[in-house]
Design a protein around this motif. Structure first.
Motif, PDB file in Angstrom:
ATOM      1  N   GLU A  43     159.498 128.656 -30.890  1.00  0.00           N
ATOM      2  CA  GLU A  43     160.409 128.239 -29.822  1.00  0.00           C
ATOM      3  C   GLU A  43     159.761 128.468 -28.458  1.00  0.00           C
ATOM      4  O   GLU A  43     159.881 127.650 -27.542  1.00  0.00           O
ATOM      5  CB  GLU A  43     161.727 129.002 -29.926  1.00  0.00           C
ATOM      6  N   LEU A  44     159.039 129.587 -28.320  1.00  0.00           N
ATOM      7  CA  LEU A  44     158.302 129.851 -27.084  1.00  0.00           C
ATOM      8  C   LEU A  44     157.195 128.825 -26.882  1.00  0.00           C
ATOM      9  O   LEU A  44     157.005 128.325 -25.763  1.00  0.00           O
ATOM     10  CB  LEU A  44     157.696 131.256 -27.114  1.00  0.00           C
ATOM     11  N   VAL A  45     156.461 128.496 -27.947  1.00  0.00           N
ATOM     12  CA  VAL A  45     155.379 127.509 -27.842  1.00  0.00           C
ATOM     13  C   VAL A  45     155.937 126.164 -27.373  1.00  0.00           C
ATOM     14  O   VAL A  45     155.337 125.486 -26.522  1.00  0.00           O
ATOM     15  CB  VAL A  45     154.638 127.371 -29.191  1.00  0.00           C
ATOM     16  N   LYS A  46     157.080 125.788 -27.898  1.00  0.00           N
ATOM     17  CA  LYS A  46     157.728 124.546 -27.474  1.00  0.00           C
ATOM     18  C   LYS A  46     158.070 124.608 -25.983  1.00  0.00           C
ATOM     19  O   LYS A  46     157.828 123.654 -25.230  1.00  0.00           O
ATOM     20  CB  LYS A  46     158.984 124.309 -28.303  1.00  0.00           C
ATOM     21  N   TYR A  47     158.625 125.745 -25.553  1.00  0.00           N
ATOM     22  CA  TYR A  47     158.959 125.932 -24.138  1.00  0.00           C
ATOM     23  C   TYR A  47     157.694 125.885 -23.282  1.00  0.00           C
ATOM     24  O   TYR A  47     157.677 125.266 -22.205  1.00  0.00           O
ATOM     25  CB  TYR A  47     159.676 127.273 -23.953  1.00  0.00           C
ATOM     26  N   HIS A  48     156.646 126.501 -23.763  1.00  0.00           N
ATOM     27  CA  HIS A  48     155.350 126.501 -23.069  1.00  0.00           C
ATOM     28  C   HIS A  48     154.842 125.075 -22.861  1.00  0.00           C
ATOM     29  O   HIS A  48     154.401 124.711 -21.769  1.00  0.00           O
ATOM     30  CB  HIS A  48     154.346 127.318 -23.886  1.00  0.00           C
ATOM     31  N   ASN A  49     154.923 124.260 -23.906  1.00  0.00           N
ATOM     32  CA  ASN A  49     154.418 122.893 -23.810  1.00  0.00           C
ATOM     33  C   ASN A  49     155.262 122.017 -22.890  1.00  0.00           C
ATOM     34  O   ASN A  49     154.745 121.087 -22.264  1.00  0.00           O
ATOM     35  CB  ASN A  49     154.337 122.264 -25.203  1.00  0.00           C
ATOM     36  N   LEU A  50     156.533 122.319 -22.788  1.00  0.00           N
ATOM     37  CA  LEU A  50     157.407 121.557 -21.895  1.00  0.00           C
ATOM     38  C   LEU A  50     157.289 122.013 -20.444  1.00  0.00           C
ATOM     39  O   LEU A  50     157.711 121.303 -19.532  1.00  0.00           O
ATOM     40  CB  LEU A  50     158.871 121.693 -22.342  1.00  0.00           C
ATOM     41  N   ASN A  51     156.716 123.201 -20.241  1.00  0.00           N
ATOM     42  CA  ASN A  51     156.648 123.801 -18.904  1.00  0.00           C
ATOM     43  C   ASN A  51     155.253 124.325 -18.614  1.00  0.00           C
ATOM     44  O   ASN A  51     155.060 125.504 -18.289  1.00  0.00           O
ATOM     45  CB  ASN A  51     157.675 124.939 -18.781  1.00  0.00           C
ATOM     46  N   GLY A  52     154.277 123.421 -18.719  1.00  0.00           N
ATOM     47  CA  GLY A  52     152.883 123.812 -18.566  1.00  0.00           C
ATOM     48  C   GLY A  52     152.562 124.437 -17.222  1.00  0.00           C
ATOM     49  O   GLY A  52     151.644 125.239 -17.108  1.00  0.00           O
ATOM     50  N   GLY A  53     153.329 124.099 -16.191  1.00  0.00           N
ATOM     51  CA  GLY A  53     153.022 124.601 -14.858  1.00  0.00           C
ATOM     52  C   GLY A  53     153.565 125.981 -14.556  1.00  0.00           C
ATOM     53  O   GLY A  53     153.277 126.548 -13.504  1.00  0.00           O
ATOM     54  N   LEU A  54     154.364 126.542 -15.480  1.00  0.00           N
ATOM     55  CA  LEU A  54     154.917 127.878 -15.251  1.00  0.00           C
ATOM     56  C   LEU A  54     153.942 128.954 -15.718  1.00  0.00           C
ATOM     57  O   LEU A  54     153.180 128.754 -16.656  1.00  0.00           O
ATOM     58  CB  LEU A  54     156.254 128.030 -15.978  1.00  0.00           C
ATOM     59  N   SER A  55     154.011 130.113 -15.098  1.00  0.00           N
ATOM     60  CA  SER A  55     153.045 131.173 -15.377  1.00  0.00           C
ATOM     61  C   SER A  55     153.319 131.864 -16.702  1.00  0.00           C
ATOM     62  O   SER A  55     154.429 131.844 -17.235  1.00  0.00           O
ATOM     63  CB  SER A  55     153.073 132.218 -14.254  1.00  0.00           C
ATOM     64  N   ARG A  56     152.291 132.541 -17.229  1.00  0.00           N
ATOM     65  CA  ARG A  56     152.450 133.326 -18.449  1.00  0.00           C
ATOM     66  C   ARG A  56     153.435 134.473 -18.239  1.00  0.00           C
ATOM     67  O   ARG A  56     154.123 134.885 -19.170  1.00  0.00           O
ATOM     68  CB  ARG A  56     151.096 133.872 -18.910  1.00  0.00           C
TER      69      ARG A  56
END
Length: 208
Positions: A43-56
């Protein structure tokens, strides 16, 4: 062919635009959270891919607070982020991940236009990678998180006194588009077909 002549200043995102890093960063999140339930991590990976510009930093906190419904303090966020950074420095310093057509475009324009990087990647890691990859001298500035991209772009424009009508962001995520809207400048989407047909934006399939 898209005409870049109207722009004096080009601001690039890094991940997914200059370097094909998304699969490597996906792996990084899976590794640092390997002890957690796999479905939660995906679920986090999906969120990561949808929000590439947000920081780690944001994504680590999001994982705990929004997906796991658990508290996380600043020290834990920092510890996870440091583990993530170590992996990224090792993996992404390999030039095979550079997107060749963009790097060629950058090298052609580095002495003609003012080029900058505004990224969600961690600031020190970002500068380390650009130096290791031999592209740091192409840019007037290279800035990353934890400062939000909206304000990185704002600072670039204000410090240099750029004309907003002659400034553009090239990005692969909705966060890059948001940063352009926030600062009143043009946006060019790239490497993400979901960005096609955004109001007031351009999209390029290739820079070749």
């Amino acid at each position: 062919m898209f005409n870049f002549e109207k722009y004096d200043t080009i601001i690039f995102d890094f991940d997914g635009v200059i370097i094909d890093s998304m699969p490597i960063r996906e792996s990084g999140f899976r590794n640092i959270f390997s002890k957690f339930d796999e479905s939660a991590v995906e679920e986090l990976v999906k969120y990561h891919n949808l929000n590439g510009g947000l920081s780690r930093f944001h994504k680590i906190r999001y994982f705990y607070e929004q997906i796991l419904n658990m508290d996380i303090d600043d020290n834990m966020v920092k510890s996870y982020a440091e583990d993530f950074t170590t992996m990224m420095r090792e993996e992404l310093s390999n030039p095979q991940y550079l997107i060749e057509e963009i790097v060629e475009f950058i090298r052609r324009n580095k002495d003609i236009k003012s080029l900058h990087i505004a990224s969600g990647s961690e600031h020190e890691e970002l500068n380390y990678l650009c130096k290791k990859l031999g592209i740091d001298n192409c840019f007037k500035s290279i800035d990353g998180s934890p400062t939000h991209k909206n304000y990185i772009v704002k600072k670039i424009i204000e410090l240099n006194g750029y004309d907003k009508s002659k400034t553009v962001i090239i990005g692969d995520s909705i966060n890059d588009y948001d940063a352009a809207i926030f600062n009143g400048i043009d946006f060019i989407g790239y490497n993400n077909v979901d960005l096609k047909n955004l109001p007031g934006a351009y999209y390029l399939d290739t820079f070749a």
